[in-house]
Design a protein around this motif. Structure first.
Motif, PDB file in Angstrom:
ATOM      1  N   PRO A 154       0.833  -1.201   0.000  1.00 61.62           N
ATOM      2  CA  PRO A 154       0.000   0.000   0.000  1.00 61.62           C
ATOM      3  C   PRO A 154       0.868   1.252   0.000  1.00 61.62           C
ATOM      4  CG  PRO A 154       0.152  -0.871   2.216  1.00 61.62           C
ATOM      5  CD  PRO A 154       0.963  -1.796   1.337  1.00 61.62           C
ATOM      6  N   SER A 155       0.366   2.312  -0.594  1.00 63.92           N
ATOM      7  CA  SER A 155       1.140   3.553  -0.635  1.00 63.92           C
ATOM      8  C   SER A 155       1.316   4.161   0.749  1.00 63.92           C
ATOM      9  CB  SER A 155       0.461   4.566  -1.560  1.00 63.92           C
ATOM     10  OG  SER A 155      -0.828   4.903  -1.078  1.00 63.92           O
ATOM     11  N   ILE A 156       0.585   3.652   1.744  1.00 61.32           N
ATOM     12  CA  ILE A 156       0.724   4.138   3.117  1.00 61.32           C
ATOM     13  C   ILE A 156       1.840   3.400   3.860  1.00 61.32           C
ATOM     14  CG2 ILE A 156      -1.639   4.934   3.282  1.00 61.32           C
ATOM     15  CD1 ILE A 156      -2.422   2.334   4.602  1.00 61.32           C
ATOM     16  N   SER A 157       2.562   2.564   3.145  1.00 64.06           N
ATOM     17  CA  SER A 157       3.641   1.773   3.742  1.00 64.06           C
ATOM     18  C   SER A 157       4.728   2.677   4.314  1.00 64.06           C
ATOM     19  CB  SER A 157       4.242   0.867   2.663  1.00 64.06           C
ATOM     20  OG  SER A 157       5.441   0.279   3.084  1.00 64.06           O
ATOM     21  N   LEU A 158       5.117   2.407   5.537  1.00 65.11           N
ATOM     22  CA  LEU A 158       6.178   3.179   6.208  1.00 65.11           C
ATOM     23  C   LEU A 158       7.502   2.435   6.080  1.00 65.11           C
ATOM     24  CD1 LEU A 158       4.166   4.142   9.405  1.00 65.11           C
ATOM     25  CD2 LEU A 158       4.891   5.733   7.619  1.00 65.11           C
ATOM     26  N   GLY A 159       7.956   2.272   4.838  1.00 69.08           N
ATOM     27  CA  GLY A 159       9.250   1.652   4.591  1.00 69.08           C
ATOM     28  C   GLY A 159      10.307   2.705   4.347  1.00 69.08           C
ATOM     29  N   ASP A 160      10.234   3.367   3.186  1.00 71.78           N
ATOM     30  CA  ASP A 160      11.126   4.492   2.925  1.00 71.78           C
ATOM     31  C   ASP A 160      10.960   5.563   3.995  1.00 71.78           C
ATOM     32  OD1 ASP A 160      12.456   3.684   0.622  1.00 71.78           O
ATOM     33  OD2 ASP A 160      10.866   4.364  -0.697  1.00 71.78           O
ATOM     34  N   THR A 161       9.717   5.958   4.233  1.00 76.21           N
ATOM     35  CA  THR A 161       9.493   7.011   5.227  1.00 76.21           C
ATOM     36  C   THR A 161       9.802   6.521   6.638  1.00 76.21           C
ATOM     37  OG1 THR A 161       7.147   6.422   5.179  1.00 76.21           O
ATOM     38  CG2 THR A 161       7.835   8.302   3.852  1.00 76.21           C
ATOM     39  N   GLY A 162       9.510   5.238   6.923  1.00 67.37           N
ATOM     40  CA  GLY A 162       9.865   4.690   8.234  1.00 67.37           C
ATOM     41  C   GLY A 162      11.358   4.707   8.462  1.00 67.37           C
ATOM     42  N   ASN A 163      12.125   4.402   7.437  1.00 72.99           N
ATOM     43  CA  ASN A 163      13.581   4.493   7.521  1.00 72.99           C
ATOM     44  C   ASN A 163      13.996   5.933   7.824  1.00 72.99           C
ATOM     45  OD1 ASN A 163      16.326   4.011   7.264  1.00 72.99           O
ATOM     46  ND2 ASN A 163      16.277   3.701   5.055  1.00 72.99           N
ATOM     47  N   GLY A 164      13.356   6.889   7.125  1.00 72.27           N
ATOM     48  CA  GLY A 164      13.652   8.285   7.406  1.00 72.27           C
ATOM     49  C   GLY A 164      13.294   8.688   8.826  1.00 72.27           C
ATOM     50  N   LEU A 165      12.157   8.214   9.309  1.00 74.18           N
ATOM     51  CA  LEU A 165      11.745   8.504  10.687  1.00 74.18           C
ATOM     52  C   LEU A 165      12.744   7.926  11.683  1.00 74.18           C
ATOM     53  CD1 LEU A 165       8.034   7.746   9.968  1.00 74.18           C
ATOM     54  CD2 LEU A 165       8.752   9.882  11.053  1.00 74.18           C
ATOM     55  N   LEU A 166      13.179   6.686  11.459  1.00 74.10           N
ATOM     56  CA  LEU A 166      14.189   6.092  12.338  1.00 74.10           C
ATOM     57  C   LEU A 166      15.485   6.881  12.299  1.00 74.10           C
ATOM     58  CD1 LEU A 166      13.753   2.254  11.686  1.00 74.10           C
ATOM     59  CD2 LEU A 166      13.163   3.495  13.768  1.00 74.10           C
ATOM     60  N   SER A 167      15.862   7.356  11.125  1.00 73.44           N
ATOM     61  CA  SER A 167      17.120   8.103  11.022  1.00 73.44           C
ATOM     62  C   SER A 167      17.050   9.406  11.803  1.00 73.44           C
ATOM     63  CB  SER A 167      17.463   8.363   9.552  1.00 73.44           C
ATOM     64  OG  SER A 167      16.635   9.364   8.980  1.00 73.44           O
ATOM     65  N   ALA A 168      15.871  10.047  11.812  1.00 78.45           N
ATOM     66  CA  ALA A 168      15.728  11.272  12.599  1.00 78.45           C
ATOM     67  C   ALA A 168      15.894  10.983  14.084  1.00 78.45           C
ATOM     68  CB  ALA A 168      14.372  11.914  12.323  1.00 78.45           C
ATOM     69  N   ILE A 169      15.329   9.857  14.545  1.00 78.37           N
ATOM     70  CA  ILE A 169      15.510   9.461  15.944  1.00 78.37           C
ATOM     71  C   ILE A 169      16.988   9.247  16.247  1.00 78.37           C
ATOM     72  CG2 ILE A 169      15.009   7.671  17.659  1.00 78.37           C
ATOM     73  CD1 ILE A 169      12.392   7.123  16.063  1.00 78.37           C
ATOM     74  N   ALA A 170      17.686   8.528  15.348  1.00 78.96           N
ATOM     75  CA  ALA A 170      19.093   8.228  15.562  1.00 78.96           C
ATOM     76  C   ALA A 170      19.931   9.499  15.613  1.00 78.96           C
ATOM     77  CB  ALA A 170      19.595   7.300  14.455  1.00 78.96           C
ATOM     78  N   VAL A 171      19.650  10.437  14.721  1.00 78.06           N
ATOM     79  CA  VAL A 171      20.413  11.698  14.708  1.00 78.06           C
ATOM     80  C   VAL A 171      20.169  12.476  15.994  1.00 78.06           C
ATOM     81  CG1 VAL A 171      20.538  13.976  13.610  1.00 78.06           C
ATOM     82  CG2 VAL A 171      20.595  11.901  12.202  1.00 78.06           C
ATOM     83  N   LEU A 172      18.917  12.559  16.428  1.00 79.25           N
ATOM     84  CA  LEU A 172      18.613  13.288  17.664  1.00 79.25           C
ATOM     85  C   LEU A 172      19.306  12.649  18.863  1.00 79.25           C
ATOM     86  CD1 LEU A 172      14.846  13.915  16.945  1.00 79.25           C
ATOM     87  CD2 LEU A 172      16.531  15.715  17.377  1.00 79.25           C
ATOM     88  N   GLN A 173      19.320  11.323  18.917  1.00 85.27           N
ATOM     89  CA  GLN A 173      20.002  10.654  20.025  1.00 85.27           C
ATOM     90  C   GLN A 173      21.509  10.920  19.978  1.00 85.27           C
ATOM     91  OE1 GLN A 173      18.912   6.510  20.022  1.00 85.27           O
ATOM     92  NE2 GLN A 173      16.808   6.902  20.636  1.00 85.27           N
ATOM     93  N   ALA A 174      22.087  10.922  18.775  1.00 86.52           N
ATOM     94  CA  ALA A 174      23.523  11.170  18.651  1.00 86.52           C
ATOM     95  C   ALA A 174      23.866  12.610  19.010  1.00 86.52           C
ATOM     96  CB  ALA A 174      23.981  10.852  17.234  1.00 86.52           C
ATOM     97  N   LEU A 175      22.994  13.562  18.677  1.00 85.36           N
ATOM     98  CA  LEU A 175      23.236  14.947  19.070  1.00 85.36           C
ATOM     99  C   LEU A 175      23.106  15.105  20.577  1.00 85.36           C
ATOM    100  CD1 LEU A 175      21.348  16.841  16.212  1.00 85.36           C
ATOM    101  CD2 LEU A 175      23.830  16.816  16.606  1.00 85.36           C
ATOM    102  N   TYR A 176      22.172  14.415  21.186  1.00 84.90           N
ATOM    103  CA  TYR A 176      22.045  14.406  22.645  1.00 84.90           C
ATOM    104  C   TYR A 176      23.338  13.895  23.279  1.00 84.90           C
ATOM    105  CZ  TYR A 176      20.208  12.818  27.221  1.00 84.90           C
ATOM    106  OH  TYR A 176      20.000  12.586  28.557  1.00 84.90           O
ATOM    107  N   HIS A 177      23.881  12.827  22.713  1.00 82.05           N
ATOM    108  CA  HIS A 177      25.142  12.275  23.207  1.00 82.05           C
ATOM    109  C   HIS A 177      26.280  13.265  23.002  1.00 82.05           C
ATOM    110  CE1 HIS A 177      28.831   9.743  22.705  1.00 82.05           C
ATOM    111  NE2 HIS A 177      28.358   9.195  23.805  1.00 82.05           N
TER     112      HIS A 177
END
Length: 794
Positions: free
Chosen positions: A568-591
């Motif tokens: 389905p076009s609502i699939s959070l694959g590409d966008t889910g990867n992007g969402l995870l990357s934003a979490i990872a960047v924020l955690q790394a900046l916190y560190h």
């Protein structure tokens, strides 16, 4: 501390019910936080199979938010983060009271509709939000695409296919129920980003804040590709066919009965390797994405070509077994996977070796396999080794904790946008990379889109519009030493480099982490990939093939019951990867704020899809598995009490989850009293067919039955709501090419949140950015004349 996770010193209180809150607090626990889950009485979602996964690594207490409010408040006074899903907060647990109690608290609310005033108060159940907003329609899409419908476009391919039969989903008219809770999954990603952003802001200002998201914002997130309104949807290269249900999505049944997924469909490959009696890459070549003679682009009119070649590709697929197709696709370098259920993915030894699948102790089964680590911080690894304990296990311990006097917390200063003053260099391609960087722009970062000189086609597409908003564009040739030198100058003043190109290509361009760390040791370097680390690392991948591998296409397509897998076009694959990357960047900046050190972080599309299917679990030998939602073959729903029903006119969606709900339903539909199973479904089908969905909706509301009238089309309920535009949930802007545009806007609520601006034209800010680097007009003109950079100012 190494091995304990970036949030090892933080305490999180989990006061949530349902999917979104469970996943959000699981991700915080996976990052090392001490998470204390308070199981609330009357939780209608307590039976979800995902609870055995999402509550791993947490302490669990059973408390009542009314009678035990003093103990809960005392616990929150010692916490760093609170995540709750109250539609109406109990006395003493509202945001104002808790901010006064603990000024450093990051308080995250996940609701059904947030500040969408016209919808507030409706049941906060994933399927019902999907029904009300039209998400159930977008599971398969509408002919001509939702963009076309929202934009009033006259479809030039209107005669391509007639009748209700589509290439996506069951052979029937109407909306379809999906097995993956897309709105809730998206809300979980967004809530985790909001918490991570607020924690990072707290490092800067010393003060916590109230952040929020909702299932309706999750809907807007998950439909970002498909739900846009354009004044000129026929502008060059903008509209694609990928969300049109008349377009086959690359699923074929092999000779052994297994489904295979090849995307984007490549006729040269499917037909070229199957010319003989055995599958083989021909000596002449011409079957890989790099040298194919016959390919189908994503431009809307190429759907005609797809329809022409699809029957031939379907026939070719049916001649050979799936494993042979997998072998020859790997040899040719073609994106391809065998579609499998999520439980098969959890038994994949390669995923276990990577850690994206993990084996955990379990009190009932000894051990289970479930989704594992879905983002990696190189300097802050956080092994996941603790399973889920039964509710109430830690109630006495939690009451003891609540009795302790908290240390006074300094108030700090008012928080600003989490990434104010942060510069991100985005070298991303397609969707996954750019979307993650766009989320960082939404959080206040100055994001520079580093375009190749000839990115024109992709930057014009609907996919670029939903993943490049709020950025500035610098078009530059990184293969030219002069262009690379300019990029290195940008790196010296940057905080984050973010991309999803193959890492080998980054090394060849000398923009890999090792090279850039020499220039800027404080740099956070984020790389997003297709698959896990290991043998698949070098394989071409995309949203669709990762979804096949992880099992979401199987679940959504009702393949357990003989249905056809769907993407389905609502699939959070590409966008889910992007969402995870934003979490990872924020955690790394916190560190970095705490240590002064940058680091390498990575995520993948496969990780996102494993998380999307995280309601699934299985024992290591596969003998037992979680009772995850299984959709019936016609995609009406997952049980007689939780499904879509056709009415005399329109459709209804029920979500009768508790005994009390069932009693209310029996009063609203007396014929349903006492019926079960198929008899109940037949009774309700007959009853609802006797009147309109609108009339039944009023009756069910009057009896307090959780139900919604399904929207009659995807997106219109939200895009035609002036309140959503006024509040910024729907973003509106003027684009130089496509004209007036509307699309998803504010996805999270936090201090300094802003409605994102339009996506840039390629090279639109080249001169501006080079001037900021200290180059004069003469130097910039020389680079332009030499073709090292490109100026595309509007």
């Amino acid at each position: 501390m190494p091995g304990q996770g970036v949030y090892a010193q933080l305490r999180v209180v989990d006061l949530t019910r349902g999917v979104a809150g469970g996943i959000t607090t699981m991700l915080l626990a996976d990052a090392g936080a001490e998470v204390i889950r308070i199981d609330l009485p009357g939780d209608p979602f307590a039976g979800l199979s995902g609870y055995r996964v999402w509550h791993r690594g947490k302490r669990r207490a059973t408390l009542d938010p009314v009678s035990d409010v003093d103990e809960i408040r005392a616990l929150i006074a010692t916490a760093d983060v609170l995540v709750e899903t109250f539609e109406e907060a109990p006395s003493g647990l509202d945001a104002v009271s808790l901010a006064a109690l603990n000024p450093r608290l990051v308080h995250c609310s996940i609701t059904g509709y947030g500040d969408a005033a016209a919808h507030r108060g409706r049941p906060a159940v994933d399927s019902l939000v999907a029904a009300r907003t039209g998400l159930h329609w977008e599971a398969r899409g509408v002919p001509g695409t939702t963009i076309g419908a929202l934009s009033g476009r006259v479809d030039p391919l209107a005669d391509l296919e007639t009748g209700p039969v589509t290439a996506v989903g069951p052979d029937r008219a109407g909306p379809m129920f999906t097995g993956i809770p897309w709105a809730s999954n998206a809300a979980a990603y967004l809530a985790t980003i909001a918490v991570a952003g607020a924690l990072r802001a707290r490092e800067v200002c010393g003060r916590g804040q109230h952040v929020a998201t909702s299932l309706v914002q999750g809907v807007l997130c998950s439909t970002a590709i498909a739900w846009q309104r354009a004044e000129d949807p026929d502008s060059e290269s903008y509209l694609g066919w990928t969300t049109d249900p008349r377009a086959p999505k690359g699923f074929y049944r092999a000779s052994d009965g297994r489904w295979i997924q090849q995307w984007v469909q490549l006729p040269s490959f499917m037909l070229g390797v199957s010319e003989g009696d055995e599958l083989a890459v021909p000596h002449r070549g011409g079957v890989s994405p790099k040298d194919a003679d016959l390919r189908i682009a994503t431009d809307y009119t190429d759907m005609v070509l797809l329809h022409h070649f699809h029957p031939q590709m379907e026939a070719a697929a049916a001649r050979f077994p799936a494993a042979d197709w997998e072998r020859v696709a790997a040899e040719a370098g073609v994106p391809f996977e065998i579609v499998r259920p999520p439980e098969e993915a959890l038994l994949d030894p390669a995923l276990l070796d990577d850690g994206c699948v993990v084996e955990l102790p379990d009190p009932d089964h000894g051990a289970i396999r479930a989704v594992g680590s879905v983002l990696h911080l190189a300097d802050c690894p956080a092994p996941i080794g603790t399973g889920t304990v039964p509710p109430g296990t830690d109630t006495a311990w939690v009451r003891e904790q609540a009795s302790r006097e908290p240390e006074p917390a300094p108030a700090g200063t008012e928080p600003v946008a989490p990434l104010a003053g942060v510069r991100v260099l985005d070298l991303g391609l397609a969707i996954a990379g750019p979307y993650g960087a766009q989320l960082l722009a939404d959080l206040g970062a100055d994001v520079i889109k580093v375009n190749a000189l000839h990115d024109d086609f992709w930057m014009r597409t609907q996919y670029s519009h939903m993943s490049n908003r709020g950025k500035r564009s610098l078009a530059i040739d990184l293969k030219d030493p002069r262009g690379l030198a300019v990029f290195y100058d940008l790196v010296r003043g940057a905080d984050v480099v973010h991309h999803n190109m193959r890492y080998g290509a980054a090394k060849r361009l000398k923009i890999d982490f090792e090279s850039l760390r020499e220039i800027n040791p404080r740099l956070v370097y984020c790389h997003t990939r297709g698959y896990e680390h290991g043998a698949r690392d070098a394989k071409p991948a995309n949203d669709q093939t990762a979804a096949a591998l992880a099992g979401t296409e199987w679940v959504d397509g009702a393949a357990d019951n003989g249905g056809t897998p769907i993407w389905p076009s609502i699939s959070l694959g590409d966008t889910g990867n992007g969402l995870l990357s934003a979490i990872a960047v924020l955690q790394a900046l916190y560190h970095r704020d705490r240590t002064g050190r940058g680091q390498f972080v990575d995520t993948s599309i496969l990780y996102a899809h494993l998380l999307n299917a995280s309601m699934a679990w299985t024992t290591p030998g596969g003998a037992a598995r979680g009772d995850r939602p299984v959709v019936d073959a016609d995609s009406w729903g997952i049980s007689p009490l939780h499904r879509i029903y056709p009415a005399r006119e329109g459709w209804l969606c029920l979500a009768v989850l508790t005994d009390d709900d069932r009693q209310r339903l029996a009063k609203a539909v007396p014929a349903a009293a006492g019926a079960t199973g198929e008899a109940l479904a037949e009774t309700l089908t007959a009853a609802f067919a006797a009147d309109t969905a609108e009339a039944w909706g009023k009756t069910l509301d009057a009896h307090g039955v959780p139900a919604e009238v399904c929207a009659n089309a995807p997106g219109t309920v939200l895009f035609d709501d002036p309140g959503l535009k006024d509040s910024g949930l729907i973003s509106a802007y003027r684009h130089p090419v496509t004209g007036d545009m509307e699309m998803a806007g504010r996805l999270m609520d936090f201090a300094g949140s802003r409605v994102p601006g339009r996506p840039p034209l390629i090279g639109e800010h080249t001169r501006e950015i080079l001037t900021e680097l200290g180059l004069g007009d003469v130097d910039v003109d020389a680079l332009l004349e030499a073709g090292v950079v490109r100026d595309g100012a509007a």
